[in-house]
Design a protein around this motif. Sequence first.
Motif, PDB file in Angstrom:
ATOM      1  N   ARG A  11     -13.978  15.632  46.818  1.00 59.69           N
ATOM      2  CA  ARG A  11     -14.742  16.859  46.643  1.00 59.69           C
ATOM      3  C   ARG A  11     -15.236  17.013  45.216  1.00 59.69           C
ATOM      4  O   ARG A  11     -14.493  16.910  44.269  1.00 59.69           O
ATOM      5  CB  ARG A  11     -13.886  18.074  47.034  1.00 59.69           C
ATOM      6  N   LYS A  12     -16.504  17.293  45.073  1.00 61.56           N
ATOM      7  CA  LYS A  12     -17.098  17.474  43.763  1.00 61.56           C
ATOM      8  C   LYS A  12     -16.781  18.880  43.265  1.00 61.56           C
ATOM      9  O   LYS A  12     -16.750  19.820  44.032  1.00 61.56           O
ATOM     10  CB  LYS A  12     -18.613  17.306  43.882  1.00 61.56           C
ATOM     11  N   LYS A  13     -16.553  19.009  41.977  1.00 58.37           N
ATOM     12  CA  LYS A  13     -16.255  20.327  41.417  1.00 58.37           C
ATOM     13  C   LYS A  13     -17.554  21.119  41.247  1.00 58.37           C
ATOM     14  O   LYS A  13     -18.267  20.944  40.267  1.00 58.37           O
ATOM     15  CB  LYS A  13     -15.572  20.181  40.059  1.00 58.37           C
ATOM     16  N   THR A  14     -17.833  21.938  42.207  1.00 63.79           N
ATOM     17  CA  THR A  14     -19.107  22.655  42.169  1.00 63.79           C
ATOM     18  C   THR A  14     -19.124  23.737  41.091  1.00 63.79           C
ATOM     19  O   THR A  14     -20.188  24.114  40.612  1.00 63.79           O
ATOM     20  CB  THR A  14     -19.421  23.284  43.533  1.00 63.79           C
ATOM     21  N   ALA A  15     -17.938  24.240  40.702  1.00 60.09           N
ATOM     22  CA  ALA A  15     -17.898  25.296  39.691  1.00 60.09           C
ATOM     23  C   ALA A  15     -18.465  24.789  38.365  1.00 60.09           C
ATOM     24  O   ALA A  15     -19.181  25.512  37.667  1.00 60.09           O
ATOM     25  CB  ALA A  15     -16.473  25.802  39.491  1.00 60.09           C
ATOM     26  N   SER A  16     -18.170  23.519  38.030  1.00 62.91           N
ATOM     27  CA  SER A  16     -18.685  23.009  36.755  1.00 62.91           C
ATOM     28  C   SER A  16     -20.189  22.771  36.828  1.00 62.91           C
ATOM     29  O   SER A  16     -20.898  22.908  35.837  1.00 62.91           O
ATOM     30  CB  SER A  16     -17.928  21.745  36.333  1.00 62.91           C
ATOM     31  N   ALA A  18     -22.148  24.716  38.556  1.00 66.33           N
ATOM     32  CA  ALA A  18     -22.661  26.089  38.407  1.00 66.33           C
ATOM     33  C   ALA A  18     -22.700  26.487  36.937  1.00 66.33           C
ATOM     34  O   ALA A  18     -23.687  27.051  36.449  1.00 66.33           O
ATOM     35  CB  ALA A  18     -21.775  27.069  39.184  1.00 66.33           C
ATOM     36  N   LYS A  19     -21.629  26.161  36.224  1.00 65.55           N
ATOM     37  CA  LYS A  19     -21.558  26.541  34.811  1.00 65.55           C
ATOM     38  C   LYS A  19     -22.649  25.863  33.995  1.00 65.55           C
ATOM     39  O   LYS A  19     -23.335  26.504  33.199  1.00 65.55           O
ATOM     40  CB  LYS A  19     -20.183  26.192  34.250  1.00 65.55           C
ATOM     41  N   ARG A  21     -25.519  24.674  35.044  1.00 66.00           N
ATOM     42  CA  ARG A  21     -26.829  25.227  35.403  1.00 66.00           C
ATOM     43  C   ARG A  21     -27.047  26.577  34.730  1.00 66.00           C
ATOM     44  O   ARG A  21     -28.126  26.873  34.217  1.00 66.00           O
ATOM     45  CB  ARG A  21     -26.937  25.360  36.924  1.00 66.00           C
ATOM     46  N   LEU A  22     -26.000  27.397  34.731  1.00 65.77           N
ATOM     47  CA  LEU A  22     -26.130  28.716  34.110  1.00 65.77           C
ATOM     48  C   LEU A  22     -26.331  28.620  32.601  1.00 65.77           C
ATOM     49  O   LEU A  22     -27.124  29.363  32.023  1.00 65.77           O
ATOM     50  CB  LEU A  22     -24.892  29.574  34.431  1.00 65.77           C
ATOM     51  N   GLN A  23     -25.608  27.697  31.967  1.00 63.77           N
ATOM     52  CA  GLN A  23     -25.772  27.540  30.517  1.00 63.77           C
ATOM     53  C   GLN A  23     -27.219  27.257  30.165  1.00 63.77           C
ATOM     54  O   GLN A  23     -27.767  27.824  29.237  1.00 63.77           O
ATOM     55  CB  GLN A  23     -24.856  26.416  30.002  1.00 63.77           C
TER      56      GLN A  23
ATOM     57  N   VAL B 146     -23.357  32.177  40.667  1.00 62.15           N
ATOM     58  CA  VAL B 146     -24.502  31.962  39.780  1.00 62.15           C
ATOM     59  C   VAL B 146     -25.495  33.127  39.704  1.00 62.15           C
ATOM     60  O   VAL B 146     -25.900  33.528  38.612  1.00 62.15           O
ATOM     61  CB  VAL B 146     -25.275  30.654  40.099  1.00 62.15           C
ATOM     62  N   GLY B 189      -9.334  25.241  42.676  1.00 63.74           N
ATOM     63  CA  GLY B 189      -9.908  24.111  43.390  1.00 63.74           C
ATOM     64  C   GLY B 189     -11.219  23.640  42.800  1.00 63.74           C
ATOM     65  O   GLY B 189     -11.831  22.701  43.299  1.00 63.74           O
ATOM     66  N   GLY B 190     -11.697  24.337  41.767  1.00 66.03           N
ATOM     67  CA  GLY B 190     -12.935  23.918  41.120  1.00 66.03           C
ATOM     68  C   GLY B 190     -14.181  24.313  41.888  1.00 66.03           C
ATOM     69  O   GLY B 190     -15.260  23.780  41.669  1.00 66.03           O
ATOM     70  N   GLU B 191     -14.031  25.274  42.790  1.00 63.56           N
ATOM     71  CA  GLU B 191     -15.203  25.673  43.576  1.00 63.56           C
ATOM     72  C   GLU B 191     -15.659  27.084  43.229  1.00 63.56           C
ATOM     73  O   GLU B 191     -16.534  27.634  43.900  1.00 63.56           O
ATOM     74  CB  GLU B 191     -14.922  25.540  45.074  1.00 63.56           C
ATOM     75  N   MET B 192     -15.082  27.701  42.195  1.00 62.93           N
ATOM     76  CA  MET B 192     -15.540  29.016  41.756  1.00 62.93           C
ATOM     77  C   MET B 192     -15.438  29.087  40.236  1.00 62.93           C
ATOM     78  O   MET B 192     -14.479  28.576  39.649  1.00 62.93           O
ATOM     79  CB  MET B 192     -14.678  30.117  42.392  1.00 62.93           C
ATOM     80  N   LEU B 193     -16.437  29.704  39.601  1.00 64.83           N
ATOM     81  CA  LEU B 193     -16.418  29.883  38.147  1.00 64.83           C
ATOM     82  C   LEU B 193     -15.143  30.616  37.745  1.00 64.83           C
ATOM     83  O   LEU B 193     -14.746  31.572  38.401  1.00 64.83           O
ATOM     84  CB  LEU B 193     -17.637  30.695  37.712  1.00 64.83           C
ATOM     85  N   ASP B 197     -15.031  30.658  32.167  1.00 62.85           N
ATOM     86  CA  ASP B 197     -16.427  30.234  32.338  1.00 62.85           C
ATOM     87  C   ASP B 197     -17.371  31.432  32.196  1.00 62.85           C
ATOM     88  O   ASP B 197     -18.346  31.390  31.444  1.00 62.85           O
ATOM     89  CB  ASP B 197     -16.647  29.631  33.738  1.00 62.85           C
ATOM     90  N   LEU B 201     -20.125  32.336  29.272  1.00 62.40           N
ATOM     91  CA  LEU B 201     -21.550  32.470  29.572  1.00 62.40           C
ATOM     92  C   LEU B 201     -22.100  33.822  29.127  1.00 62.40           C
ATOM     93  O   LEU B 201     -23.185  33.904  28.569  1.00 62.40           O
ATOM     94  CB  LEU B 201     -21.790  32.269  31.076  1.00 62.40           C
TER      95      LEU B 201
END
Lengths: 83, 269
Positions: A11-16, A18-19, A21-23, B146, B189-193, B197, B201
Amino acid sequence: MSLLDYFLGTRKKTASVAKERLQLILAHERAADAPDFLPALQAELLAVIGKYIPVDQDKIKVTMERRGDYEVLELNILFPDQH
Amino acid sequence: MARIVVVTSGKGGVGKTTTSAAFASGLALRGHRTVVIDFDVGLRNLDLVLGCERRVVYDVVNVIHGEARLQQALIKDKHCENLYVLPTSQTRDKDALTQEGVAAIMEELRQDFDYIVCDSPAGIERGALMALYHADEAIVVTNPEVSSVRDSDRILGIIAARSRRAEAGQEPVKEHLLLTRYAPKRVQGGEMLSIDDVQELLRIPLLGVIPESESVLQASNQGIPAIHMKGTDVAAAYEDVVARFLGEDRPLRFTQPERTGFFKRLFGG
């Protein structure tokens, strides 16, 4: 995320994602919010510099950006080749 | 003289009204005379969340147009002493809020109350601008997601440029970040900011974190502000928010995942 996912790296860490992209987008949008004197400043700088060195309109860039607690005014001038 | 606090976000559905109701109730529970104002003209909902929808007779637009006195429009909250609600109009449109009218109401309320909480509508149009204009402090409600983070950044820019304090060149509006619908397990789990973070921002001080919880729906179903849901994480988290706002030092809670069993961790769940 389960331990199996962790070891298999499935599973790819989607939160990073997101971060990151937001930056990028926030930096861009904050720059767009910059004071509206920038175009005028750019035109006047061009006029002054143009008195001494020929510079193209599109070879000069003025940007303003927030970095942490301070703002940075960046002036970029590309001089023509000396030939 | 009252402090004026706007609860805002830019984006809709992140928990502004839930927060306005809970935060205003929390201030009142702590003994502060508080009024909470709904600025969402045409989409009245604060009355439902506070459970006073059947007692609305006059609203803020009636007061602005001189059809009712302010005292007639204020509704006393049934859950706690010291709290009053100023509902918005359900039938008028957002142009019914005039700059002068809102200023006059703020001036009158300032004499009688310790805190004026302004529940902003979503968006960056008239209602939202009116809600934030008079603010001394702003609670920016943000989901770890986001579009919410981007909209919060936008509204922060507007507060810095278009509030009364900004226009008058006074000390800027004091900004607070409130992260809502936070799911520690998904962050792990790395699926939420994460909290860090979002703070990195948006670059404003953190006032609190409200965990994602089914209690919020349970509360609004019944018209009870979430802070009154005794024994729930959400109520405790909102109590912490109010305490921190009043200057107390409270460590963050409900920001770590609950411990799960070995098999659940191995196979996910």
